[in-house]
Design a protein around this motif. Structure first.
Motif: not given
Length: 306
Positions: A198-201, A203-208
């Protein structure tokens, strides 16, 4: 060992390439003609942070080209499992094992109905890969692979498979609690796939950010509650931390659902977040965050599939 991989997307190609590098007789089987043609002509290119490697292996769009094999690995999307089971049936020999390393719930049950439960091995993998184009994939992270017998009985092939995978650089553990394995992978996917799609990010950015961390926390908490209500003996006590660990280990990887959305393909939302919603309804466990994520992905799909 002669191995057929049904579904030569990013993960199927990654496993096929690694196993072929280790000297196994590997066949990739996929309906994507351009991908198969590129592999036939130029080999499969694996791209990592340091180099590109071209690997020669068999690739085809026709199961009849392959013949009986020792091991079938299923890597198709969960909604294509019934068709994959029929394809696998044409590749069976007297002692063929069929391993599913797919996302979501219900794949092993579908395979067992067609192929026999005694043949089916269930697995999960924390390896990561991204499809760059026909004949090219990017390695997106390393993590353990776990496998176990679907029927719960002894399967002499399990340790053979683990040994072969290990020679290919795929660290593999034989595990007796396959139901918990599948649910653990499902919970981690619940915390990553829909949010990244949904966000286009990556994996490493899901906790950012605080916002995505909270989405992860809420979605995962619902999935854990459903698993516990189902009587699943989960091996970890803190799945938020497990998601964080996997996201960091595959930080540069684009989740399979994000790749599907980017390429305007049908996603596996029904077998991941949607499976949590369906189980929650049966068990009386509220799952509003997973229901919202499921509806958002389905709405997004409608913009390009209708």
């Amino acid at each position: 060992m002669k191995i057929a991989i049904i579904g030569a997307g990013a993960m199927g190609s990654l496993f096929g390439g690694r196993l072929a590098q280790a000297g196994e007789d590997v066949w990739l089987l996929d309906v994507w003609e351009e991908h198969v043609a590129a592999i036939q002509a130029h080999g499969l290119t694996l791209v990592d942070t340091t180099a590109e490697t071209s690997i020669r292996l068999n690739a085809t769009t026709q199961a009849d080209d392959i013949g009986p094999v020792d091991l079938v690995i299923i890597f198709v999307k969960s909604y294509a499992t019934p068709d994959a089971a029929q394809t696998a049936a044409a590749l069976l020999g007297p002692a063929t094992t069929v391993l599913t390393l797919q996302n979501g719930l219900g794949n092993a049950e579908t395979l067992a109905k067609v192929l026999g439960a005694e043949r089916v091995v269930v697995g999960t993998t924390a390896m990561g890969a991204t499809l760059l184009g026909p004949g090219r994939i990017k390695c997106g992270g390393q993590g353990p692979t776990h496998i176990g017998s679907f029927s719960g009985g002894a399967n002499p092939r399990l340790h053979d498979i683990a040994t072969i995978f290990a020679r290919a650089g795929i660290h593999t553990v034989v595990d007796s609690n396959v139901t918990a394995l599948v649910w653990s992978k499902l919970i981690i996917n619940v915390g990553i796939n829909a949010i990244t799609a949904l966000t286009g990010i990556p994996n490493g950015q899901v906790m950012a950010s605080a916002e995505t961390r909270e989405l992860v926390r809420l979605a995962v908490a619902e999935a854990v509650a459903v698993a516990r209500a189902s009587g699943i003996p989960l091996p970890h006590t803190n799945y938020f931390d497990q998601v964080a660990t996997v996201a960091q280990a595959t930080r540069d990887n684009r989740s399979s659902m994000l790749q599907d959305v980017t390429n305007r393909r049908r996603t596996e939302i029904d077998a991941i977040n949607g499976a949590i919603v369906a189980a929650g309804k049966r068990l009386g466990v509220p799952t509003p965050v997973n229901e919202t994520l499921t509806l958002l992905i389905k709405t997004l799909e409608q913009t390009y599939l209708s």
